[in-house]
Design a protein around this motif. Structure first.
Motif, PDB file in Angstrom:
ATOM      1  N   ALA A 119       0.664  -1.165   0.280  1.00 51.68           N
ATOM      2  CA  ALA A 119       0.442  -0.354   0.488  1.00 51.68           C
ATOM      3  C   ALA A 119       0.979   1.224  -0.211  1.00 51.68           C
ATOM      4  O   ALA A 119       2.216   1.065   0.707  1.00 51.68           O
ATOM      5  CB  ALA A 119      -0.103   0.022   1.530  1.00 51.68           C
TER       6      ALA A 119
ATOM      7  N   GLN B  32      -8.117   1.734   2.813  1.00 52.77           N
ATOM      8  CA  GLN B  32      -8.237   1.482   4.444  1.00 52.77           C
ATOM      9  C   GLN B  32      -8.964   0.416   4.433  1.00 52.77           C
ATOM     10  O   GLN B  32      -8.354  -1.261   4.773  1.00 52.77           O
ATOM     11  CB  GLN B  32      -9.001   2.163   4.994  1.00 52.77           C
ATOM     12  CG  GLN B  32      -8.202   3.502   5.179  1.00 52.77           C
ATOM     13  CD  GLN B  32      -9.185   4.722   5.434  1.00 52.77           C
ATOM     14  OE1 GLN B  32     -10.303   4.336   5.206  1.00 52.77           O
ATOM     15  NE2 GLN B  32      -8.752   6.070   6.308  1.00 52.77           N
TER      16      GLN B  32
ATOM     17  N   THR C  91      -8.835  -2.467   1.742  1.00 59.12           N
ATOM     18  CA  THR C  91      -7.097  -3.564   1.276  1.00 59.12           C
ATOM     19  C   THR C  91      -6.194  -3.917   2.291  1.00 59.12           C
ATOM     20  O   THR C  91      -5.907  -4.739   2.163  1.00 59.12           O
ATOM     21  CB  THR C  91      -6.540  -2.230   0.080  1.00 59.12           C
ATOM     22  OG1 THR C  91      -7.783  -2.759  -1.010  1.00 59.12           O
ATOM     23  CG2 THR C  91      -5.587  -3.596  -0.150  1.00 59.12           C
ATOM     24  N   ILE C  92      -6.536  -2.550   3.030  1.00 62.24           N
ATOM     25  CA  ILE C  92      -4.742  -2.633   3.913  1.00 62.24           C
ATOM     26  C   ILE C  92      -5.808  -4.052   4.578  1.00 62.24           C
ATOM     27  O   ILE C  92      -5.097  -4.960   5.377  1.00 62.24           O
ATOM     28  CB  ILE C  92      -4.697  -1.614   4.796  1.00 62.24           C
ATOM     29  CG1 ILE C  92      -3.673  -0.830   3.869  1.00 62.24           C
ATOM     30  CG2 ILE C  92      -3.947  -1.806   6.096  1.00 62.24           C
ATOM     31  CD1 ILE C  92      -3.449   0.562   3.729  1.00 62.24           C
ATOM     32  N   GLU C  93      -6.927  -3.899   5.670  1.00 58.75           N
ATOM     33  CA  GLU C  93      -7.713  -4.394   6.722  1.00 58.75           C
ATOM     34  C   GLU C  93      -7.817  -5.539   5.752  1.00 58.75           C
ATOM     35  O   GLU C  93      -7.180  -6.951   7.297  1.00 58.75           O
ATOM     36  CB  GLU C  93      -8.650  -4.046   7.220  1.00 58.75           C
ATOM     37  CG  GLU C  93      -8.275  -2.677   7.807  1.00 58.75           C
ATOM     38  CD  GLU C  93      -9.773  -1.518   8.445  1.00 58.75           C
ATOM     39  OE1 GLU C  93     -10.884  -1.833   7.414  1.00 58.75           O
ATOM     40  OE2 GLU C  93      -9.491  -0.647   8.597  1.00 58.75           O
TER      41      GLU C  93
ATOM     42  N   ILE D 202      -2.401  -6.194   5.750  1.00 55.90           N
ATOM     43  CA  ILE D 202      -0.893  -4.873   5.086  1.00 55.90           C
ATOM     44  C   ILE D 202      -0.274  -4.262   7.149  1.00 55.90           C
ATOM     45  O   ILE D 202      -1.411  -3.621   7.070  1.00 55.90           O
ATOM     46  CB  ILE D 202      -0.894  -3.916   4.367  1.00 55.90           C
ATOM     47  CG1 ILE D 202      -1.347  -5.261   2.852  1.00 55.90           C
ATOM     48  CG2 ILE D 202      -0.175  -3.273   3.688  1.00 55.90           C
ATOM     49  CD1 ILE D 202      -2.232  -3.839   1.374  1.00 55.90           C
ATOM     50  N   GLU D 203       0.882  -4.279   7.332  1.00 56.66           N
ATOM     51  CA  GLU D 203       1.008  -3.229   8.406  1.00 56.66           C
ATOM     52  C   GLU D 203       2.155  -2.270   8.206  1.00 56.66           C
ATOM     53  O   GLU D 203       2.386  -1.450   8.572  1.00 56.66           O
ATOM     54  CB  GLU D 203       1.680  -4.223   8.634  1.00 56.66           C
ATOM     55  CG  GLU D 203       1.321  -5.692   9.367  1.00 56.66           C
ATOM     56  CD  GLU D 203       1.787  -6.692  10.704  1.00 56.66           C
ATOM     57  OE1 GLU D 203       2.892  -6.322  10.221  1.00 56.66           O
ATOM     58  OE2 GLU D 203       1.925  -8.397  10.971  1.00 56.66           O
ATOM     59  N   TYR D 204       2.072  -2.042   6.505  1.00 53.52           N
ATOM     60  CA  TYR D 204       2.757  -0.957   6.531  1.00 53.52           C
ATOM     61  C   TYR D 204       2.325   0.065   5.214  1.00 53.52           C
ATOM     62  O   TYR D 204       1.772  -0.352   4.473  1.00 53.52           O
ATOM     63  CB  TYR D 204       4.430  -1.071   5.964  1.00 53.52           C
ATOM     64  CG  TYR D 204       5.207  -1.930   7.168  1.00 53.52           C
ATOM     65  CD1 TYR D 204       6.037  -1.176   8.401  1.00 53.52           C
ATOM     66  CD2 TYR D 204       5.637  -3.208   7.829  1.00 53.52           C
ATOM     67  CE1 TYR D 204       6.527  -1.890   9.254  1.00 53.52           C
ATOM     68  CE2 TYR D 204       5.874  -3.356   8.637  1.00 53.52           C
ATOM     69  CZ  TYR D 204       6.113  -2.795   9.851  1.00 53.52           C
ATOM     70  OH  TYR D 204       7.090  -3.552  10.329  1.00 53.52           O
ATOM     71  N   ILE D 205       2.677   1.726   5.256  1.00 52.04           N
ATOM     72  CA  ILE D 205       2.148   1.449   4.263  1.00 52.04           C
ATOM     73  C   ILE D 205       3.247   2.763   3.994  1.00 52.04           C
ATOM     74  O   ILE D 205       3.988   3.499   4.443  1.00 52.04           O
ATOM     75  CB  ILE D 205       0.442   3.361   4.410  1.00 52.04           C
ATOM     76  CG1 ILE D 205       0.813   4.039   3.809  1.00 52.04           C
ATOM     77  CG2 ILE D 205       1.033   3.945   5.962  1.00 52.04           C
ATOM     78  CD1 ILE D 205      -0.694   3.139   2.621  1.00 52.04           C
TER      79      ILE D 205
ATOM     80  N   THR E 129      -5.413   3.071  10.215  1.00 56.55           N
ATOM     81  CA  THR E 129      -5.580   1.376   9.992  1.00 56.55           C
ATOM     82  C   THR E 129      -4.557   0.525  10.673  1.00 56.55           C
ATOM     83  O   THR E 129      -4.356  -0.563  10.746  1.00 56.55           O
ATOM     84  CB  THR E 129      -5.729   1.351   8.419  1.00 56.55           C
ATOM     85  OG1 THR E 129      -3.519   1.514   8.554  1.00 56.55           O
ATOM     86  CG2 THR E 129      -6.416   1.755   7.141  1.00 56.55           C
TER      87      THR E 129
ATOM     88  N   ALA F  26      -1.532   0.861  10.922  1.00 53.59           N
ATOM     89  CA  ALA F  26       0.012   0.958   9.770  1.00 53.59           C
ATOM     90  C   ALA F  26       0.605   1.606  10.095  1.00 53.59           C
ATOM     91  O   ALA F  26       0.193   2.719  10.867  1.00 53.59           O
ATOM     92  CB  ALA F  26      -0.315   0.526   8.632  1.00 53.59           C
TER      93      ALA F  26
END
Length: 334
Positions: free
Chosen positions: A211, A250, A252-254, A258-261, A279, A281
């Motif tokens: 992301a 957001q 997609t991250i969840e 995904i832990e990092y942006i 999130t 992240a």
């Protein structure tokens, strides 16, 4: 598309007769600028009285040219000032005058309107040779844009760009064609090494999606490595993200864990920070090699490792100091 599939005989759009002087002592050093003290300029060890000056359209192309030119080019100027984003920068009157005074201008097509306009006006070679680093490199429709022009972020495609620059400088300065060829081959080994490191990260990664909280230059990684970088922004640094796009990333991250942006080091961190806050992240830097900094990015690595950039950073430094370690963390390949 691979570098081996790419031919380079059209890399020099036009050619003028150029007479080179020989003899005298070599000059060496790195300093100076095109128009300001922090703009990257390389003064390489010139052969004898040679005083070949080359202008490059943006940081990635500047370094590819520097690697190929080596000791045979007197000065290589990066048109984009330190701290400016290559995709967002528009050359001014002074910049254009300096380019016209150079012996050659190394550019990439379809990257910026001012570049295409300048090349169209100077393709007859009366004032400056124009060398297309992207000659015959096939753009493709990536998830980011149609005819995605960000080929240099694929280290294998970047080898084709190196070949184009070798061909262009060899036309300009045939007496040192063998030297340009040798320098290009040596740097292509560095690009192969970057590719191998990248592939190792991909092979070990838990994720195939990253992301990004800024504009997206990284569509070529899908084709080469199967890694998709998603962003609520488009390809233009000036575009704004809609509320719907922010919500989409957001989710997609969840959904993917995904832990990092990530964020482009040449752009503001505001959106990345906002998405991270929503999130949970953490934030990581990423470089499209379009911006040179003199110091550290706004936000570094969460573990506190030092990143101290200089205007002389090249392709390898951008990848080995920022992109590869950031992707290793973001894709959970540690």
């Amino acid at each position: 598309m691979t570098a081996e599939d790419t031919v380079t005989d059209s890399s020099v759009v036009s050619r003028r007769k150029f007479t080179l002087a020989t003899g005298g002592a070599a000059v060496a050093g790195i300093a100076g600028c095109l128009g300001g003290d922090d703009e990257p300029t390389t003064e390489a060890g010139g052969d004898g009285d040679l005083d070949i000056r080359v202008a490059a359209a943006m940081p990635a192309v500047w370094d590819l040219t520097r690697q190929v030119g080596g000791e045979h080019i007197g000065t290589i100027d990066d048109v984009v000032p330190t701290g400016e984003h290559g995709h967002d920068y528009s050359a001014g009157v002074g910049d254009l005058r300096n380019i016209e005074e150079a012996d050659a201008f190394v550019y990439l097509r379809d990257f910026a309107g001012w570049i295409d306009d300048f090349v169209a006006e100077h393709e007859n070679g009366d004032t400056v040779e124009v060398i297309d680093a992207s000659a015959d490199i096939d753009f493709f429709d990536s998830p980011v844009e149609e005819d995605d022009e960000h080929w240099w972020l694929d280290p294998i495609a970047a080898k084709a760009g190196v070949d184009n620059i070798v061909a262009g400088l060899s036309e300009l300065d045939p007496d040192h064609a063998d030297g340009y060829e040798a320098n290009g081959e040596a740097f292509k080994e560095d690009l192969d090494d970057i590719d191998a490191q990248f592939q190792e990260i991909v092979d070990q990664a838990e994720l195939d999606t990253a992301a990004l909280g800024t504009h997206n230059s990284f569509g070529w990684w899908v084709d080469r490595y199967g890694i998709e970088v998603v962003s609520p922004f488009g390809i233009n640094p000036d575009t704004e993200a809609s509320a719907a796009k922010i919500e989409e990333i957001q989710n997609t991250i969840e959904d993917l864990g995904i832990e990092y942006i990530l964020y482009d080091i040449g752009e503001p961190t505001t959106a990345a920070e906002s998405i991270a806050a929503e999130t949970g992240a953490e934030i990581l830097p990423l470089s499209p090699i379009e911006t040179q900094l003199n110091g550290s990015p706004d936000i570094g690595f969460p573990d506190g490792r030092e990143i101290t950039m200089t205007p002389e950073w090249g392709y390898v430094e951008h990848f080995e100091e920022i992109n590869l370690p950031a992707l290793e963390i973001a894709l959970q390949a540690e």
